[in-house]
Each structure stands twice: as structure tokens, then as C-alpha cells.
Design a protein around this motif. Structure first.
Motif, PDB file in Angstrom:
ATOM      1  N   ARG A 487       0.862  -1.316   0.130  1.00 48.27           N
ATOM      2  CA  ARG A 487       0.125   0.133   0.121  1.00 48.27           C
ATOM      3  C   ARG A 487       0.737   1.206  -0.021  1.00 48.27           C
ATOM      4  NH1 ARG A 487      -5.499  -0.374   1.482  1.00 48.27           N
ATOM      5  NH2 ARG A 487      -5.297   1.419   2.888  1.00 48.27           N
ATOM      6  N   ALA A 488       2.084   1.250   0.652  1.00 44.56           N
ATOM      7  CA  ALA A 488       2.772   2.364   0.806  1.00 44.56           C
ATOM      8  C   ALA A 488       3.444   2.548  -0.571  1.00 44.56           C
ATOM      9  CB  ALA A 488       4.179   2.098   1.753  1.00 44.56           C
ATOM     10  N   ILE A 489       3.755   1.545  -1.510  1.00 47.21           N
ATOM     11  CA  ILE A 489       4.451   1.595  -2.496  1.00 47.21           C
ATOM     12  C   ILE A 489       3.680   1.739  -3.783  1.00 47.21           C
ATOM     13  CG2 ILE A 489       6.338   0.631  -4.198  1.00 47.21           C
ATOM     14  CD1 ILE A 489       7.351  -0.500  -1.241  1.00 47.21           C
ATOM     15  N   LEU A 490       2.581   1.077  -3.820  1.00 45.10           N
ATOM     16  CA  LEU A 490       1.628   0.969  -4.865  1.00 45.10           C
ATOM     17  C   LEU A 490       0.298   1.947  -4.896  1.00 45.10           C
ATOM     18  CD1 LEU A 490       1.746  -2.584  -5.752  1.00 45.10           C
ATOM     19  CD2 LEU A 490       3.242  -0.941  -6.741  1.00 45.10           C
ATOM     20  N   GLY A 491      -0.056   2.067  -3.537  1.00 46.03           N
ATOM     21  CA  GLY A 491      -1.094   2.917  -3.368  1.00 46.03           C
ATOM     22  C   GLY A 491      -2.148   2.270  -2.339  1.00 46.03           C
ATOM     23  N   ASN A 492      -3.119   3.173  -1.947  1.00 42.42           N
ATOM     24  CA  ASN A 492      -3.843   2.731  -0.834  1.00 42.42           C
ATOM     25  C   ASN A 492      -5.053   1.928  -1.337  1.00 42.42           C
ATOM     26  OD1 ASN A 492      -2.368   3.558   1.329  1.00 42.42           O
ATOM     27  ND2 ASN A 492      -3.458   5.545   1.195  1.00 42.42           N
ATOM     28  N   THR A 523      11.848  -2.932  -3.924  1.00 43.91           N
ATOM     29  CA  THR A 523      11.378  -2.133  -3.078  1.00 43.91           C
ATOM     30  C   THR A 523      10.674  -2.654  -2.068  1.00 43.91           C
ATOM     31  OG1 THR A 523      11.671  -0.413  -4.762  1.00 43.91           O
ATOM     32  CG2 THR A 523      10.353   0.401  -2.958  1.00 43.91           C
ATOM     33  N   VAL A 524       9.463  -3.390  -2.547  1.00 33.33           N
ATOM     34  CA  VAL A 524       8.508  -3.934  -1.324  1.00 33.33           C
ATOM     35  C   VAL A 524       9.426  -4.511  -0.337  1.00 33.33           C
ATOM     36  CG1 VAL A 524       6.535  -5.546  -1.139  1.00 33.33           C
ATOM     37  CG2 VAL A 524       6.651  -3.664  -2.843  1.00 33.33           C
ATOM     38  N   GLU A 525      10.022  -5.606  -1.194  1.00 32.69           N
ATOM     39  CA  GLU A 525      11.126  -6.623   0.014  1.00 32.69           C
ATOM     40  C   GLU A 525      11.749  -5.562   0.643  1.00 32.69           C
ATOM     41  OE1 GLU A 525      14.599  -9.318  -1.234  1.00 32.69           O
ATOM     42  OE2 GLU A 525      12.892 -10.165  -1.937  1.00 32.69           O
ATOM     43  N   ASN A 526      12.359  -4.797   0.552  1.00 34.21           N
ATOM     44  CA  ASN A 526      13.414  -3.901   1.166  1.00 34.21           C
ATOM     45  C   ASN A 526      12.735  -3.305   2.204  1.00 34.21           C
ATOM     46  OD1 ASN A 526      15.597  -4.690  -0.483  1.00 34.21           O
ATOM     47  ND2 ASN A 526      15.547  -2.933  -1.567  1.00 34.21           N
ATOM     48  N   LEU A 527      11.532  -2.607   1.984  1.00 40.18           N
ATOM     49  CA  LEU A 527      10.715  -1.890   2.917  1.00 40.18           C
ATOM     50  C   LEU A 527      10.274  -2.811   3.774  1.00 40.18           C
ATOM     51  CD1 LEU A 527       9.412   0.602   3.767  1.00 40.18           C
ATOM     52  CD2 LEU A 527       7.614   0.264   2.611  1.00 40.18           C
ATOM     53  N   VAL A 528       9.830  -4.209   3.646  1.00 40.90           N
ATOM     54  CA  VAL A 528       9.317  -4.874   4.601  1.00 40.90           C
ATOM     55  C   VAL A 528      10.656  -5.418   5.555  1.00 40.90           C
ATOM     56  CG1 VAL A 528       8.776  -7.480   5.262  1.00 40.90           C
ATOM     57  CG2 VAL A 528       7.538  -6.138   3.395  1.00 40.90           C
ATOM     58  N   ASN A 529      11.780  -5.534   5.124  1.00 40.64           N
ATOM     59  CA  ASN A 529      12.942  -5.955   5.675  1.00 40.64           C
ATOM     60  C   ASN A 529      13.398  -4.672   6.603  1.00 40.64           C
ATOM     61  OD1 ASN A 529      13.680  -8.651   5.185  1.00 40.64           O
ATOM     62  ND2 ASN A 529      14.230  -8.117   3.179  1.00 40.64           N
ATOM     63  N   GLU A 530      13.282  -3.406   6.154  1.00 43.10           N
ATOM     64  CA  GLU A 530      13.501  -2.103   6.935  1.00 43.10           C
ATOM     65  C   GLU A 530      12.771  -2.368   8.215  1.00 43.10           C
ATOM     66  OE1 GLU A 530      12.466   2.265   6.023  1.00 43.10           O
ATOM     67  OE2 GLU A 530      13.462   1.245   4.631  1.00 43.10           O
ATOM     68  N   LYS A 531      11.349  -2.366   7.994  1.00 43.57           N
ATOM     69  CA  LYS A 531      10.533  -2.319   9.304  1.00 43.57           C
ATOM     70  C   LYS A 531      10.862  -3.574  10.065  1.00 43.57           C
ATOM     71  CE  LYS A 531       8.494   0.966   7.794  1.00 43.57           C
ATOM     72  NZ  LYS A 531       8.859   2.448   8.716  1.00 43.57           N
ATOM     73  N   ILE A 532      11.505  -4.650   9.709  1.00 42.96           N
ATOM     74  CA  ILE A 532      11.542  -5.832  10.691  1.00 42.96           C
ATOM     75  C   ILE A 532      12.867  -5.488  11.347  1.00 42.96           C
ATOM     76  CG2 ILE A 532      12.880  -7.960  10.661  1.00 42.96           C
ATOM     77  CD1 ILE A 532      11.109  -8.846   8.247  1.00 42.96           C
ATOM     78  N   LYS A 533      14.062  -4.699  10.788  1.00 43.81           N
ATOM     79  CA  LYS A 533      15.117  -4.224  11.499  1.00 43.81           C
ATOM     80  C   LYS A 533      14.855  -2.994  12.434  1.00 43.81           C
ATOM     81  CE  LYS A 533      18.536  -5.272   7.763  1.00 43.81           C
ATOM     82  NZ  LYS A 533      19.510  -4.605   6.651  1.00 43.81           N
ATOM     83  N   GLU A 534      13.660  -2.420  11.960  1.00 45.28           N
ATOM     84  CA  GLU A 534      13.218  -1.384  13.026  1.00 45.28           C
ATOM     85  C   GLU A 534      12.776  -1.795  14.611  1.00 45.28           C
ATOM     86  OE1 GLU A 534      10.788   1.440  11.046  1.00 45.28           O
ATOM     87  OE2 GLU A 534      12.269   2.145   9.853  1.00 45.28           O
ATOM     88  N   ASP A 535      12.491  -3.080  14.427  1.00 52.22           N
ATOM     89  CA  ASP A 535      12.097  -3.763  15.904  1.00 52.22           C
ATOM     90  C   ASP A 535      10.832  -3.194  16.194  1.00 52.22           C
ATOM     91  OD1 ASP A 535      12.245  -5.717  17.626  1.00 52.22           O
ATOM     92  OD2 ASP A 535      13.511  -4.331  19.098  1.00 52.22           O
ATOM     93  N   LEU A 536       9.973  -2.926  15.372  1.00 46.06           N
ATOM     94  CA  LEU A 536       8.721  -2.288  15.824  1.00 46.06           C
ATOM     95  C   LEU A 536       8.010  -3.307  16.798  1.00 46.06           C
ATOM     96  CD1 LEU A 536       7.396  -1.194  12.323  1.00 46.06           C
ATOM     97  CD2 LEU A 536       8.609  -0.075  13.853  1.00 46.06           C
ATOM     98  N   GLU A 537       7.448  -2.622  17.603  1.00 40.74           N
ATOM     99  CA  GLU A 537       6.348  -3.532  18.619  1.00 40.74           C
ATOM    100  C   GLU A 537       5.044  -3.733  17.783  1.00 40.74           C
ATOM    101  OE1 GLU A 537       3.947  -2.607  23.005  1.00 40.74           O
ATOM    102  OE2 GLU A 537       5.175  -1.119  21.951  1.00 40.74           O
TER     103      GLU A 537
END
Length: 620
Positions: A487-492, A523-537
Motif C-alpha cells: 500500500r505504501a509503494i503501489l497506493g492505498n 522496493t517492497v521486499e526492502n521496505l518489509v526488511n527495513e521494518k523488521i530491522k526497526e524492531d517495531l512493537e
């Protein structure tokens, strides 16, 4: 001679100008309605989406749907008086389109009161608007009121108000639940008795004489305005209780109002449809059933434009199924009219032009709407002729189409059951509908065979191996991140259309009109991995379904959710306000923090047909 011709031409021009001055076009009706209620301290609220928050209904069917909660316990942020012009779509009328008054898409003019004014003001204002603002003669107005049924008393108050306004007693009729009780939208909600305003189109009774009254099948009358007095709440058991605050909910179809004010015999003769209808009629090579067939084409194309502009794509379920059904019906009637698909482009452009001032999304998404239609049409037209040949062969051999034969028309040639029923009705052939659903259910059972180990099918509790349970939980949480990234990359407009998880991989189905490029996938794959690395709650909250949707949580609209739902959010909750990346209604379970997921990898993308994509991915 030439001078005389010029004089005649000038007289004709003057006559035409005089006529145009006296015609109240739909644009003027919209404006007059909103100004009238704004002057009476109503807040003017824009139309909500055709896609309602209520998962128990497919589309917005009434103006009150976006205000439903304000009749019960929530305080309206717009104040206690509201007016709107609401986009509506009614699937129940698809088969009725073609007569003088039924439509699928329509605009609903409405004024609403949440615990403020009630019957006296609502009735008086409706009467004033019609007789003073629109100059409709009192002699043409007939009224119906609720007669009292099922323990709910007769609406004597409305009757007395109408009498005091000058409506003769003989033009006030009583009816029961079927005609004069409205609601709720969905399975439960506010509802109440109604008083309806009907307009006498002919001023003359049919052969029924005195029994020719509003709702007569002769179409002497047309209902233009329904005033609903929300006094009750109906629960899922069908029980009625009194509301703490009384409310008013009115609805008046713009198209029917235009028909009455412009003195037309059909909604399709008004300025809303006239240009579209003329374009179809002037191009049709087959004149048989021209009036009905042309009406179906233009009504359905208008509905298609508004649904597709909501980013819905043709599919076999829900809103997508309705869109697919409309497109396929259009193709069939174009075929009957002997019209090429080129006319569709012309008509969509005309629809876009007409509505650009009121609903700019229609013109903004014109190219998208055309693309959706063209892709579905190309897919179906290949099968349409084959299916018609097969259908004609069936009826040449027998007078009954079995359920399995009807299912084959659906499964092999893409004929919705409704199309088979319509074709059969035209030929006087019976279809064994119950056996169709039996064949359909058998097909579903076979299709689901072997799915017992899939997390998406039966739940993580069915996975006995602890290592596999942990992996499936990680993949489940990764699915939420994947949807948010898409949704962030392709649209809502991206919506989940299906999901399936095994301990080895996740599978995510979503709406999108084309394959993703290598760059987009990366880009989608990288964004998911970025959020994994951010250790979101990962945070779980429990709330009502309505609260969840209003808070921005995504829902899988094929599902029926319970009144209380779990909402899982993934984000940084230490900031003010919290930075939320993903928020969905979900039964869980999930990891506690995204870092537990590991590395995310997209394995493959696939096409599921027109407008649907599938991604397979894993974590390690």
C-alpha cells in the motif's frame, strides 16, 4: 422566402430558449436542495464512499449509512442537523433496470436530524421544498403513512401534519412494514416508520378505480421522497427497542426527482441520461427491444464507472463480482444491439464529463475505469460467443437446464447464474437453481481438499509441530508488513483478496492491474526488511468492528467479523503520536516485535486473472 425562413428560425430559437429557461436541470436541483437545508442550519456533508464500513452490506445504499452511529450513541461531529447528496448503489435492482424508474447507481438527496427536530419540521420542510422551491402542484402530491404492525403503533402524528398542510384525507393512504417502515441497513441498527411522498404522473386512475393509489402496478405514481423517523433499534434477533434519541433520515432520488420536475415519462429521458441514450440509439444496428436494451447499457456503464473509480476490480466475490456481472451484462446487451465496444469509450467519456463537477474522482480515474472494463471485456468476450452457442444447443435439446449444466456455463464460459437465468427466462426455459448451488458447493469442497495443513485454512492451532508453529507465526506477521508495504509503494487502493500460510511460505493475493516490475518487487521486499530491522512493537487491542474501521484498521471484507475484534498494530508507540506502519483486524497470533521475523524474501509473483496478483514469500 429566405426572409420568412429566417423569421421562422428565430421564432424556433426563441421558443427553445424559453423552454430551456423553464427546465430545471439536475445540477440546479442539487444546488437548490443543499441551499434550502443550509438555510435551515444543516451542515452540508460530502458523499461518503460507495464502499461502506459495514461489512454486512456490499455497497452504500442510503444516505444515512455514513451517519448510522449518530442515531445511537455517538455524537455527530457535524452537529445535530446534516444534509448530503450521497452516491448509492443497489444490487437488488440490477434485474429491474430497463423500465421507467429502476437504477443501480443513483444519487440520494437527504436531510438528517440526530436527536434534534422530528416529524413536524421534516414533513413541513419537505412539503415546502417541493411546492415552493420546485413549484410542484399540490394536486399531484399523495402521501403514505405507517398503519401500525407487529406491536409498533400507527403513525397518527404524521397523518395529522399532512392534513394541516392541506393534503386531502383521500390522498393519504396507510401501509404496513413492506412500504412504510424502513431499516435497518445491515443486520441491525436504527430504524422506524416512514411517510412517503408520491407524485401522480397521470392524474387518472387505471382500471382499479379507487384502488389505484400509491404503489399501484400501473405506474401512475412515483415515490420521490421517503421520510424515515428513527425511533427504534432492531437487533440481530429482530427485536425492536426504543432509541434514547429520536432521529430523522430522509432520502430522495435525484434521478426520480428530475423525472418529475422535467415532466418526463422515464428517468432515462432526463438530462442525466438523455445524451447517453441518444448515443446508443443512434449507433445501434439492431433496433429490436432498443429502448430497454439501451437503458440497461447506459445504467450499467454509469454504475461500472462509479464502482471502478473506488478501485474495485472484477472478481468472483463481493463487490468485484457485482462489477464483473455488470460488465458482462453490458457486453451481452451490446451484442444484442449489434454495437461494437468502441461505443463504450464514448459513453465513459460522456459520463466523466457530466459528473466532473460533482464527483471529480470519476474524471480523474477515467483512464483506470476504461482499462478495468477493457481487460474484463477482452477476457469474457472470448467465451461469450462460445457460451451462447453452448446455451442454444442446450435449449434446443431440452426445456430444462440442469444445475450441473448451469454450473458448467458458469465454470467454463464465465456466465454468472443471473445471466443464465435471464437468458432462460427470455426463452421460457426453466433452470434448476437448487442443483446449481449443490454443484457449486461440491466444486468448492474439491477445491479445498488437501488444504487442512494450511494456516490460512484452519488456524495455527492445527499445526502440532512447535518449530513449524513458530515459523508460521513469523510468516503471519510478515504478511501484515507485506500488505502495508504494498500500500505504501503501489497506493492505498491495494486490498487483500486472499491469504494462505504454511510453515514453509506465505501466499498473499491482492488487487492490482498489472505485474509488478523487478524494481517494485525489490522496493517492497526492502521496505518489509527495513521494518523488521526497526524492531517495531506488535500491539494487540480489542474493540468493536466499527471502532476498528474508524481507527484506520484494515479488514478482509470477505469475512464476517464478530461484534468485538482484535486489532494488531505494528509501529513505534513511544512517539507522540505513535508512528504506525501496519494496523489490521486479525485473530492472531503474532510475534511480539518485528525483529523476531528474520529476513523476508519474495519468492514469486503470479497472475490470478484480470486485476488480481499473487505473491509468495518466505522468512529465514
Amino acid at each position: 422566402m429566405k426572409q420568412k425562413s429566417n423569421q421562422i428560425l428565430m421564432l424556433l430559437q426563441a421558443w427553445l430558449i424559453d423552454i430551456l429557461k423553464n427546465i430545471m436541470f439536475s445540477s440546479e436541483l442539487r444546488k437548490k436542495f443543499l441551499i434550502f437545508f443550509a438555510q435551515r442550519n444543516h451542515t452540508i456533508v460530502a458523499s461518503s464512499s460507495l464502499l461502506p464500513n459495514d461489512a454486512t452490506v456490499l455497497f452504500t445504499t442510503a444516505g444515512m449509512q455514513q451517519f448510522k452511529d449518530y442515531y445511537v450513541d455517538k455524537v455527530s461531529p457535524f452537529g445535530p442537523r446534516v444534509a448530503s447528496i450521497q452516491k448509492c448503489f443497489r444490487t437488488s435492482d440490477i434485474e429491474e433496470v430497463g423500465d421507467n424508474r429502476h437504477l443501480t447507481f443513483l444519487e440520494m438527496l437527504g436531510n438528517f436530524s440526530f436527536g434534534d427536530y422530528f416529524k413536524k419540521e421534516a414533513i413541513s420542510w419537505a412539503f415546502e421544498f417541493l411546492t415552493k422551491e420546485l413549484r410542484l402542484p399540490l394536486s399531484r402530491i399523495w402521501i403514505t403513512v405507517f398503519k401500525g404492525e407487529k406491536g409498533i403503533p400507527e403513525d397518527k402524528e404524521s397523518r395529522q401534519i399532512w392534513l394541516s398542510l392541506g393534503i386531502p384525507e383521500e390522498r393519504i393512504r396507510v401501509s404496513g412494514f413492506e412500504d412504510n417502515f424502513w431499516g435497518p441497513t445491515g443486520k441491525e441498527g436504527p430504524c422506524g416508520p416512514t411517510t412517503e411522498i408520491h407524485i401522480d404522473l397521470r392524474g387518472k386512475a387505471c382500471e382499479k378505480g379507487k384502488d389505484c393509489q400509491p404503489n399501484c402496478s400501473c405506474e401512475r405514481f412515483i415515490e420521490v421522497w421517503n421520510l424515515v423517523f428513527n425511533e427504534y433499534y432492531k437487533n440481530e434477533k429482530g427485536e425492536f427497542t426504543l432509541l434514547n434519541k429520536k432521529g430523522v433520515d430522509t432520502g430522495m432520488g435525484l434521478e426520480r426527482l428530475a423525472m418529475v420536475v422535467q415532466n418526463k415519462n422515464s428517468v432515462f429521458e432526463t438530462d442525466i441520461f438523455h445524451s447517453l441514450i441518444e448515443k446508443v440509439r443512434s449507433s445501434a444496428k439492431n433496433q429490436e427491444n432498443l429502448e430497454r436494451n439501451s437503458r440497461i447499457v447506459v445504467d450499467h456503464l454509469r454504475g461500472i464507472a462509479f464502482i471502478a473509480a473506488e478501485d474495485i476490480l472484477p472478481s468472483n466475490v463481493g463487490q468485484g463480482y457485482i462489477l464483473r456481472r455488470l460488465i458482462r451484462r453490458v457486453l451481452r446487451y451490446l451484442n444484442l444491439l449489434n454495437l461494437s465496444r468502441e461505443i463504450v469509450l464514448v459513453l465513459f467519456k460522456e459520463i466523466s464529463r457530466f459528473y466532473s463537477s460533482y464527483y471529480p474522482e470519476i474524471s480523474q480515474k477515467e483512464a483506470q475505469v476504461i482499462e478495468v472494463f477493457e481487460k474484463e471485456a477482452s477476457r469474457f468476450e472470448k467465451n461469450l460467443q462460445k457460451g451462447l452457442i453452448h446455451f442454444n444447443k442446450l435449449i434446443s435439446e431440452k426445456r430444462v437446464i440442469s444445475g450441473r449444466e448451469a454450473f458448467r456455463l458458469y465454470d467454463t464460459f464465465g456466465f454468472p447464474l443471473e445471466m443464465t437465468l435471464e437468458l432462460a427466462k427470455e426463452k421460457g426455459i426453466k433452470v434448476e437453481v437448487a442443483d446449481f448451488y449443490k454443484a457449486f458447493k461440491e466444486h468448492q469442497t474439491i477445491s479445498r481438499a488437501g488444504a487442512h495443513r494450511k494456516f490460512g485454512g484452519v488456524g495455527i492451532d492445527q499445526i502440532k509441530n512447535e518449530e513449524e508453529r513458530i515459523k508460521a507465526t513469523k510468516l503471519h506477521s510478515a504478511t501484515h508488513l507485506l500488505q502495508a508495504a504494498l500500500r505504501a509503494i503501489l497506493g492505498n487502493q491495494i486490498r487483500q483478496e486472499g491469504s494462505d500460510i504454511t510453515p514453509e511460505r506465505l501466499r498473499f493475493d491482492f488487487n492490482y492491474p498489472r505485474p509488478l516490475t523487478k524494481e517494485e518487487l525489490a522496493t517492497v521486499e526492502n521496505l518489509v526488511n527495513e521494518k523488521i530491522k526497526e524492531d517495531l512493537e506488535v500491539k494487540r487491542e480489542e474493540m468493536t468492528y466499527e471502532e476498528a474501521i474508524n481507527s484506520g484498521a484494515l479488514a478482509f471484507f470477505k469475512e464476517k467479523y464478530p461484534p468485538k475484534v482484535s486489532v494488531y498494530s505494528m509501529g513505534n508507540f513511544k512517539t507522540k503520536p505513535p508512528l504506525i506502519f501496519s494496523k489490521e483486524i486479525c485473530a492472531g497470533p503474532h510475534v511480539q516485535r518485528t525483529s523476531e521475523i528474520g529476513k523476508f524474501k519474495i519468492l514469486k509473483q503470479e497472475s490470478l486473472g484480470t486485476g488480481l496478483r499473487r505473491l509468495k514469500a518466505t522468512v529465514f
